[in-house]
Design a protein around this motif. Structure first.
Motif, short mmCIF file in Angstrom:
data_model
loop_
_atom_site.label_atom_id
_atom_site.label_comp_id
_atom_site.label_asym_id
_atom_site.label_seq_id
_atom_site.Cartn_x
_atom_site.Cartn_y
_atom_site.Cartn_z
N GLY A 75 0.82 -1.21 0.00
CA GLY A 75 0.00 0.00 0.00
C GLY A 75 0.85 1.25 0.00
O GLY A 75 1.93 1.29 0.58
N LEU A 76 0.34 2.28 -0.68
CA LEU A 76 0.98 3.59 -0.69
C LEU A 76 -0.07 4.68 -0.60
O LEU A 76 0.07 5.63 0.14
CB LEU A 76 1.83 3.77 -1.95
N TYR A 77 -1.16 4.54 -1.33
CA TYR A 77 -2.21 5.55 -1.43
C TYR A 77 -3.53 4.92 -1.02
O TYR A 77 -3.79 3.75 -1.33
CB TYR A 77 -2.27 6.03 -2.89
N PHE A 78 -4.38 5.66 -0.30
CA PHE A 78 -5.67 5.10 0.09
C PHE A 78 -6.76 6.14 -0.08
O PHE A 78 -6.52 7.34 -0.13
CB PHE A 78 -5.65 4.58 1.54
N TYR A 79 -8.00 5.64 -0.15
CA TYR A 79 -9.16 6.51 -0.09
C TYR A 79 -10.20 5.81 0.76
O TYR A 79 -10.62 4.69 0.48
CB TYR A 79 -9.75 6.82 -1.48
N ASN A 80 -10.60 6.48 1.86
CA ASN A 80 -11.62 5.96 2.76
C ASN A 80 -12.95 6.56 2.33
O ASN A 80 -13.29 7.68 2.69
CB ASN A 80 -11.28 6.35 4.21
N TYR A 81 -13.69 5.82 1.52
CA TYR A 81 -14.96 6.31 0.97
C TYR A 81 -16.13 5.83 1.82
O TYR A 81 -17.20 5.54 1.33
CB TYR A 81 -15.12 5.84 -0.47
#
Length: 124
Positions: free
Chosen positions: A73-79
């Motif tokens: 993992g490097l980038y995330f989006y908590n939608y």
């Protein structure tokens, strides 16, 4: 000969005009968020983690519930509407990052080992 050349130039100009006009329209539909960390192809209701900074690529993890395992993992989006703890290892060290709804990054390529949804918001 001059007429043929002028016709060719007119056709080329018309095609170029269509391409220039179409480019902004397609770009606008591909990215409608003004956020510095956009949701990319992450659907509402889930947390997405990508192995790089391309949120339109294939996520290494998509989950709407607590999870454990191992993904890069490097980038995330908590939608989601909940905050989430993202646990990961870098080298021999273990870390946890709390993420409120929205996007962010983990700053380095890490091994994400656990995702835990929480009822409260992140407090720093």
């Amino acid at each position: 000969m001059l007429k043929n050349m002028l016709k060719s130039l007119a056709v080329a100009a018309a095609v170029a005009g269509v391409l220039v006009a179409a480019a902004p329209a397609s770009a606008a539909t591909a990215h409608t968020s003004d956020e510095s960390h956009p949701p990319g192809n992450c659907s509402q209701g889930v947390l997405c983690i990508w192995p790089d900074f391309n949120p339109w690529g294939t996520p290494s993890l998509v989950t709407a519930a607590n999870w454990s395992g191992g993904v890069t993992g490097l980038y995330f989006y908590n939608y989601t509407s909940r905050s989430v703890d993202i646990s990961f290892t870098f080298g021999a060290s273990e870390y946890t990052r709390c993420a409120n709804p929205g996007g962010g990054d983990l700053y380095l390529h890490v091994n994400v080992t656990k995702v835990s949804f929480r009822n409260g918001t992140c407090v720093w």
